[in-house]
Design an enzyme around this catalytic site. Structure first.
Site, PDB file in Angstrom:
ATOM      1  N   GLU A   1       2.695  -6.219   7.902  1.00 30.62           N
ATOM      2  CA  GLU A   1       1.714  -5.238   8.392  1.00 30.62           C
ATOM      3  C   GLU A   1       1.703  -5.086   9.898  1.00 30.62           C
ATOM      4  O   GLU A   1       1.481  -3.984  10.416  1.00 30.62           O
ATOM      5  CB  GLU A   1       0.304  -5.627   7.906  1.00 30.62           C
TER       6      GLU A   1
ATOM      7  N   ALA B   1       0.849  -1.204   0.000  1.00 34.68           N
ATOM      8  CA  ALA B   1       0.000   0.000   0.000  1.00 34.68           C
ATOM      9  C   ALA B   1       0.879   1.247   0.000  1.00 34.68           C
ATOM     10  O   ALA B   1       1.972   1.245   0.567  1.00 34.68           O
ATOM     11  CB  ALA B   1      -0.883  -0.008   1.244  1.00 34.68           C
TER      12      ALA B   1
ATOM     13  N   GLU C   1       0.591  -9.724  -1.385  1.00 31.88           N
ATOM     14  CA  GLU C   1      -0.801 -10.182  -1.531  1.00 31.88           C
ATOM     15  C   GLU C   1      -1.207 -10.219  -3.010  1.00 31.88           C
ATOM     16  O   GLU C   1      -1.895 -11.134  -3.455  1.00 31.88           O
ATOM     17  CB  GLU C   1      -1.742  -9.274  -0.725  1.00 31.88           C
TER      18      GLU C   1
ATOM     19  N   GLY D   1       0.714  -5.493   0.615  1.00 27.17           N
ATOM     20  CA  GLY D   1      -0.153  -5.643  -0.557  1.00 27.17           C
ATOM     21  C   GLY D   1       0.588  -6.130  -1.794  1.00 27.17           C
ATOM     22  O   GLY D   1      -0.013  -6.751  -2.671  1.00 27.17           O
TER      23      GLY D   1
HETATM   24  N1  COA Z   1       4.532   3.542   0.113  1.00 25.42           N
HETATM   25  C1  COA Z   1       4.974   4.756  -0.252  1.00 25.42           C
HETATM   26  N2  COA Z   1       6.268   5.027  -0.520  1.00 25.42           N
HETATM   27  C2  COA Z   1       7.136   4.003  -0.411  1.00 25.42           C
HETATM   28  C3  COA Z   1       6.740   2.716  -0.033  1.00 25.42           C
HETATM   29  C4  COA Z   1       5.377   2.504   0.239  1.00 25.42           C
HETATM   30  N3  COA Z   1       4.886   1.301   0.593  1.00 25.42           N
HETATM   31  N4  COA Z   1       7.838   1.922  -0.008  1.00 25.42           N
HETATM   32  C5  COA Z   1       8.884   2.714  -0.356  1.00 25.42           C
HETATM   33  N5  COA Z   1       8.459   3.965  -0.610  1.00 25.42           N
HETATM   34  C6  COA Z   1       9.260   5.120  -0.988  1.00 25.42           C
HETATM   35  C7  COA Z   1      10.234   5.528   0.099  1.00 25.42           C
HETATM   36  O1  COA Z   1       9.587   6.317   1.067  1.00 25.42           O
HETATM   37  C8  COA Z   1      11.270   6.278  -0.690  1.00 25.42           C
HETATM   38  O2  COA Z   1      10.788   7.569  -0.976  1.00 25.42           O
HETATM   39  P1  COA Z   1      11.791   8.857  -0.929  1.00 25.42           P
HETATM   40  O3  COA Z   1      12.713   8.623  -2.091  1.00 25.42           O
HETATM   41  O4  COA Z   1      10.860  10.009  -1.108  1.00 25.42           O
HETATM   42  O5  COA Z   1      12.479   8.794   0.380  1.00 25.42           O
HETATM   43  C9  COA Z   1      11.324   5.492  -2.005  1.00 25.42           C
HETATM   44  O6  COA Z   1      10.110   4.754  -2.074  1.00 25.42           O
HETATM   45  C10 COA Z   1      12.467   4.521  -2.035  1.00 25.42           C
HETATM   46  O7  COA Z   1      12.409   3.736  -0.867  1.00 25.42           O
HETATM   47  P2  COA Z   1      13.714   3.095  -0.229  1.00 25.42           P
HETATM   48  O8  COA Z   1      13.305   2.455   1.049  1.00 25.42           O
HETATM   49  O9  COA Z   1      14.805   4.094  -0.181  1.00 25.42           O
HETATM   50  O10 COA Z   1      14.059   2.021  -1.352  1.00 25.42           O
HETATM   51  P3  COA Z   1      14.919   0.693  -1.273  1.00 25.42           P
HETATM   52  O11 COA Z   1      15.097   0.249  -2.662  1.00 25.42           O
HETATM   53  O12 COA Z   1      16.131   0.886  -0.422  1.00 25.42           O
HETATM   54  O13 COA Z   1      13.977  -0.372  -0.500  1.00 25.42           O
HETATM   55  C11 COA Z   1      11.889  -1.490  -0.078  1.00 25.42           C
HETATM   56  C12 COA Z   1      12.823  -0.868  -1.136  1.00 25.42           C
HETATM   57  C13 COA Z   1      10.630  -1.952  -0.793  1.00 25.42           C
HETATM   58  C14 COA Z   1      12.626  -2.676   0.557  1.00 25.42           C
HETATM   59  C15 COA Z   1      11.594  -0.458   1.006  1.00 25.42           C
HETATM   60  O14 COA Z   1      11.226   0.767   0.370  1.00 25.42           O
HETATM   61  C16 COA Z   1      10.509  -0.822   1.967  1.00 25.42           C
HETATM   62  O15 COA Z   1      10.740  -1.627   2.860  1.00 25.42           O
HETATM   63  N6  COA Z   1       9.309  -0.191   1.809  1.00 25.42           N
HETATM   64  C17 COA Z   1       8.218  -0.361   2.722  1.00 25.42           C
HETATM   65  C18 COA Z   1       7.534  -1.662   2.499  1.00 25.42           C
HETATM   66  C19 COA Z   1       6.384  -1.828   3.457  1.00 25.42           C
HETATM   67  O16 COA Z   1       6.555  -1.812   4.655  1.00 25.42           O
HETATM   68  N7  COA Z   1       5.190  -1.942   2.873  1.00 25.42           N
HETATM   69  C20 COA Z   1       3.987  -2.038   3.595  1.00 25.42           C
HETATM   70  C21 COA Z   1       3.835  -3.383   4.098  1.00 25.42           C
HETATM   71  S1  COA Z   1       2.426  -3.482   5.103  1.00 25.42           S
END
Ligand code: COA
Length: 258
Positions: A132, A64, A112, A109
């Site tokens: 989550e 999400a 999912e 998501g």
């Molecule tokens: N929603 C909105 N923005 C998101 C996002 C999400 N679910 N996941 C990542 N982003 C954004 C980050 O905030 C960042 O934005 P910024 O450049 O403005 O700071 C950008 O995407 C890059 O994220 P970053 O974490 O630096 O990338 P990465 O390649 O090092 O890692 C992930 C990628 C997917 C491992 C990591 O972003 C992550 O763990 N995201 C959250 C996943 C999550 O918890 N999802 C919800 C599960 S319930």
């Protein structure tokens, strides 16, 4: 809509989540479009298989859109939650074969959505998880139901209740994904699976998928009754005659989906 790119190659629709800067997170707009697409691709008789993938090499989908959600009070968030659940469950209702070409990690998501597909091919080095509970919520788009069906209750509880991420190798080991491949081989692996699907009769695939999905969890006798009903839908198809003729003549079948 620029956040999702759809490309039709032959009889396959390739759908790409195209929000690399936010790791292909699922915004309200993306979820609404995904729901519509599920219906459109299901109805399009020229499409026999659907692949969903993500832009970039970091994430298939980070779940999400948490930045979008941050600004929404809990009391106003129902449309957002309904939209993501609607998109992912809508994707799960597609009767045609679906493949998640997982070009990177998938969380919440994102996983999912991949689990709502029939097949998951994941790149080496990626991680997946339903994290989550670490955010004070719980999976709400099918995760608590689809994960245990794929990997069993004990492993699902480990992943969901502890919010654990697992490596690609572990995801393969527990049956969460079908294949793990080097990044450079992802397209090749997906094409190979599409070629296998193309050698099978479309009606047969659709009815066999329905038998598995709608029979699973039912008493065995109910599942067997369902299987028999669906079998008849293949028995009276033109492709059944073509399959037998091709076998007798020692040639590849030419299935028309009739
Ligand atoms: N929603 C909105 N923005 C998101 C996002 C999400 N679910 N996941 C990542 N982003 C954004 C980050 O905030 C960042 O934005 P910024 O450049 O403005 O700071 C950008 O995407 C890059 O994220 P970053 O974490 O630096 O990338 P990465 O390649 O090092 O890692 C992930 C990628 C997917 C491992 C990591 O972003 C992550 O763990 N995201 C959250 C996943 C999550 O918890 N999802 C919800 C599960 S319930």
């Amino acid at each position: 809509m620029t956040d999702i790119v759809v490309e039709v190659r032959g009889t396959t629709a390739w759908v790409k989540l195209d929000r690399e800067s936010v790791r292909n997170a699922l915004s309200l707009a993306v979820n609404l479009r995904l729901s519509d697409l599920a219906h459109e691709l299901e109805a399009d008789e020229a499409i026999r298989a659907i692949v969903i993938t993500g832009a970039g090499d970091k994430a298939f989908c980070a779940g999400a859109d948490l930045k979008e959600r941050r600004g929404i009070p809990a009391s106003d968030s129902a449309p957002y939650i309904n939209a993501i659940a609607g998109a992912i469950n809508g994707w799960g209702e597609i009767r045609k074969p679906t493949i998640a070409a997982m070009n990177g990690s998938a969380f919440g998501g994102g996983l999912e959505l991949a689990m709502a597909c029939d097949f998951r091919i994941l790149v080496e080095g990626a991680e997946v998880g339903l994290t989550e509970v670490r955010l004070g919520i719980m999976p709400g788009a099918g995760g608590t139901q689809r994960l245990p069906r794929l990997v069993g209750e004990a492993r699902a509880k480990e992943m969901i209740l502890l919010g654990r991420k697992v490596t690609a190798a572990r995801a393969l080991e527990i049956g969460l994904v079908n294949q793990v491949v080097p990044r450079a081989q992802l397209a090749v692996a997906v094409d190979a699976m599409l070629a296998e699907l193309a050698g099978c009769a479309p009606i047969s695939i659709i009815q066999a998928k329905a038998a598995i999905e709608n029979g699973y969890g039912k008493p065995l006798s109910d599942g067997l009754d369902l299987e028999r009903q669906l079998y008849d839908l293949t028995l009276f198809s033109e492709d059944r005659d073509e399959g037998l003729a091709a076998f007798a003549e020692g040639r590849p079948p030419r299935y028309l989906g009739r």
